[in-house]
Design an enzyme around this catalytic site. Structure first.
Site, short mmCIF file in Angstrom:
data_model
loop_
_atom_site.label_atom_id
_atom_site.label_comp_id
_atom_site.label_asym_id
_atom_site.label_seq_id
_atom_site.Cartn_x
_atom_site.Cartn_y
_atom_site.Cartn_z
N GLN A 112 -5.78 5.11 -3.89
CA GLN A 112 -6.49 4.78 -5.11
C GLN A 112 -7.98 4.86 -4.80
OE1 GLN A 112 -4.51 1.06 -5.23
NE2 GLN A 112 -6.16 -0.09 -4.27
N ASP A 130 0.16 1.03 0.92
CA ASP A 130 -0.02 0.08 -0.16
C ASP A 130 0.61 0.60 -1.44
OD1 ASP A 130 -1.58 -2.44 -0.93
OD2 ASP A 130 -2.35 -1.00 -2.41
N GLU A 176 4.90 -0.91 1.61
CA GLU A 176 4.60 -2.20 1.01
C GLU A 176 5.07 -2.13 -0.45
OE1 GLU A 176 1.63 -5.15 -1.04
OE2 GLU A 176 1.69 -2.98 -1.25
N LYS A 236 -9.58 -10.74 0.67
CA LYS A 236 -9.85 -9.42 0.08
C LYS A 236 -11.25 -9.35 -0.53
CE LYS A 236 -6.56 -8.46 -2.84
NZ LYS A 236 -5.75 -7.63 -3.76
#
EC number: 2.4.99.16
Length: 678
Positions: free
Chosen positions: A327, A397, A426, A535
């Site tokens: 992404q 991810d 994941e 994060k």
């Protein structure tokens, strides 16, 4: 010209039907998989009409075409179940086929053993034996049987033909153990029917067994300067942390994304929309003026620094895993260079990620439907770059938000070019997607373990995972940087200890997120994640201080990883067996490797009895399946966490406490290992 009629022996199911072969995934649409040295159970339902004897064997073919033959044994005649185990000894693309056949020697031997003692048809039985053994002798002439078998066969034939001997003496050499052994290894076969070949991909052992430690490299060595604000940690300071990670016995140092982070719509602390000066942003908002997925955030250092990190990891016998988040931030170079790789809305803007009502304005999802080949090549080249710099594992991810056919193509290409590289999915998503990702090539997958707590839930889930073992290998994580369940946030140290014990012993691969050893358990209100989520901010930790104060779980984590390395039984998935406890909050399970399947050459059995709650203890009686443990009525166990020894039987009492002893992790002491055990 009339069409040739099919041979009735080759039509349909064949002369000797073979059904239900395992491991075969979706009828052979996908290959089954295992790792080097893993004991793989091969089964088939094979049967024939009547009462004549039959045999079944597996022919295992290695990547170079060499074949190994092993007989299957009938383990459940009522269900016509035949099975054996094989252990591929090298990585690569293997195959196996099942061969079922009529066994004229075994049929004759049974007849002889019944009729000769009863004095029935003795001359005919001997004549039939001669015909059978001559058929085996003929195989020497055509090269399908070694000449070394000739003396035994000829001696048995001569005896059968010697009418001066009693009938029992005539048949004795043909029924002797030495000849039986020869014809068991190289059976005389008729009506051979074949199932296969069936594909079997063999990976390196790390695809099944390993201990992962996740870290945000920017937090390792980060510090707050009262005058200038936060100073980021670097790859060099993160490398300094590897000694501690290795000392705890972890195998994999897993880095969250290390790439430049966008500034457009950057998220602030706790996922807020109003970042403050110095907030570093989410490393999952990848891409800025400094580069994209092929670049390193300038605060972390350079590619030379990354190479030094990898080099230090190798010195400590650690492998490096890198997070792959497909992404982009709005500032990613791909956004301007390849707008066709994104979804453009009717107003001309690029669609950001949404899961209504949640909005992720700092992230643009990729679109694989406009320029698939171009996007595929770009992603492949990014991964190739990191492999060149020493990355051997990728934690992917959200792979379930990308087309499955993309993963099938990419993983097949990497399997061919870089078979040593392991991909962890994941994928906290629907079971069908999780399982399919495993079938198309992911080596491992995150799981629902995080939300499975009761003994019944754990047993049901492990049985499901064992059934899926030919294509999906589980990885158990008690928490992640995104997940902190109510169980963990309400149970304190006891919850963190017992969930670590379960994760480390239930399955071969497990992992923790940095800070787990400090029992970081404060949730963000209204969310199943930690407050002050790493994060969105720097999070340096005082690991040494906690260890000195005795509040750290580092000693327990180190013990668990040591126990896992010392006990091959814990490096397996499919050997798990569940036992009973009178207390409904205690889970009991064992893993047993017999001597002939253990790499040490000695049987290895680990037995775990653990609480599944953190707010009460238990004094309970267990009900053990002694057959599954391969022990007698009385046996000795050693607690691998405390060193204590106990003498147990089939129904021992255990006393567990969530704070002092949340679980027993026991090895069964074998007499051959300890001369004091009788």
């Amino acid at each position: 010209m009339a069409a040739t009629a099919p041979d009735p022996l080759d039509a349909g199911v064949g002369r000797i039907p073979i059904m239900g072969v395992t491991p075969v995934v979706d009828g052979g649409r996908f290959p089954a998989s295992c790792v080097v040295g893993e004991s793989v159970r091969i089964t088939a339902n094979a049967f024939r009409e009547g009462h004549d004897a039959m045999g079944v064997q597996v022919v295992l073919t290695d990547p170079q075409g060499a074949e190994t033959v092993r007989r299957l044994r009938s383990t459940n005649p009522g269900l016509d179940l035949w099975e054996t185990r094989v252990g591929p000894d090298s990585a690569g693309h293997w195959s196996f086929r099942i061969e079922a056949f009529s066994s004229p020697y075994d049929t004759w031997a049974h007849v002889a053993e019944v009729k000769i003692p009863a004095g029935i048809d003795e001359p005919l039985v001997c004549a039939e034996g001669v015909a059978v053994l001559r058929a085996a002798l003929a195989e020497i002439a055509d090269g399908t049987r070694p000449a070394a078998d000739r003396p035994l066969l000829e001696a048995a034939i001569a005896s059968l033909q010697d009418s001066s001997l009693s009938p029992a003496a005539r048949v004795a050499p043909a029924l002797a153990a030495d000849l039986r052994g020869v014809l068991d290894v190289r059976p005389l076969r008729e009506g051979v029917t074949v199932s296969g070949p069936h594909a079997l991909v063999v990976h390196r052992p790390r695809a099944l067994f390993g201990s992962w430690y996740e870290m945000f490299p920017r937090s390792e060595g980060a510090r707050f300067d009262p005058e200038s604000g936060w100073v980021s940690g670097t790859l060099r300071t993160a490398a300094d942390s590897l000694d501690r990670v290795a000392a705890m016995g972890f195998d994999v140092a897993y880095l969250t994304p290390i790439h430049p982070i966008g500034t457009a719509f950057r998220k602030g602390r706790n996922n807020s929309l109003d970042p403050r000066p110095g907030d570093p942003g989410s490393p999952y908002a990848i891409g800025a003026a400094e580069g994209g997925h092929d670049a390193i955030h300038p605060d972390l250092g350079t590619m030379e620094d990354f190479d030094a990190f990898v080099a230090r990891a190798k010195e400590l016998d650690l492998e490096v895993a890198l997070d792959v988040a497909l992404q982009c931030s709005p500032d990613h170079p791909w956004v301007t260079e390849h707008p066709e790789w994104f979804v453009v809305r009717p107003d001309g803007s690029i669609a950001y990620a949404e899961n209504p009502p949640k909005k992720y304005q700092d992230i643009y999802p990729l679109s694989f439907d406009t320029d698939y080949e171009g996007l595929y090549a770009a992603i492949r080249d990014v991964l190739e770059l990191w492999v060149e710099h020493g990355v051997t594992l990728f934690r992917v991810d959200n792979p379930h938000t990308k087309p499955v056919r993309f993963w099938e193509q990419l993983l097949a290409e990497f399997d061919e070019k870089h078979p040593e590289v392991v991909f962890l999915a994941e994928a906290f998503t629907r079971p069908t997607m999780m399982h399919t990702l495993g079938k198309v090539g992911f080596h491992q997958s995150y799981t629902y373990f995080t939300w499975r707590h009761t003994p019944a839930e754990l047993q049901e889930y492990l049985e499901e995972l064992v059934e899926a073992a030919p294509y999906m290998r589980p990885s158990f994580w008690p928490t992640t940087h995104d997940i902190l369940t109510p169980f963990m946030s309400s149970g304190g140290r006891a919850a963190f200890a017992l969930r670590a014990i379960l994760a480390a012993t239930l399955v071969p691969t497990w992992g923790i997120y940095s800070g787990y050893e400090l029992v970081e358990d404060v949730p963000r209100p209204g969310a199943e994640e930690q407050i002050d989520n790493e994060k969105y901010e720097y999070r340096p930790r005082d690991f040494a201080g906690a260890l000195a104060q005795g509040t750290s779980l580092e000693p327990l984590l180190g013990d668990l990883n040591r126990i896992r390395r010392e006990h091959p039984a814990l490096q397996t998935l499919t050997t798990i067996r569940f036992h009973e406890a009178e207390d409904a909050d205690v889970v009991v399970f064992s893993k047993h490797l017999p001597a002939d399947e253990s790499p040490t050459g000695q049987a290895d059995t680990v037995l775990v009895a653990s609480l599944t709650v953190h707010d009460r203890g238990a004094w309970t009686r267990l009900s053990l399946d002694l057959g599954a443990l391969d022990v007698g009525a009385s046996f000795e166990v050693e607690d691998l966490l405390t060193g204590e020894r106990f003498t147990w039987g089939e129904d021992p009492f255990v006393i567990l406490d969530p704070h002092d002893r949340p679980a027993h992790v026991l090895r069964i002491v074998r007499p051959e290992e300890d001369p004091h055990v009788r």
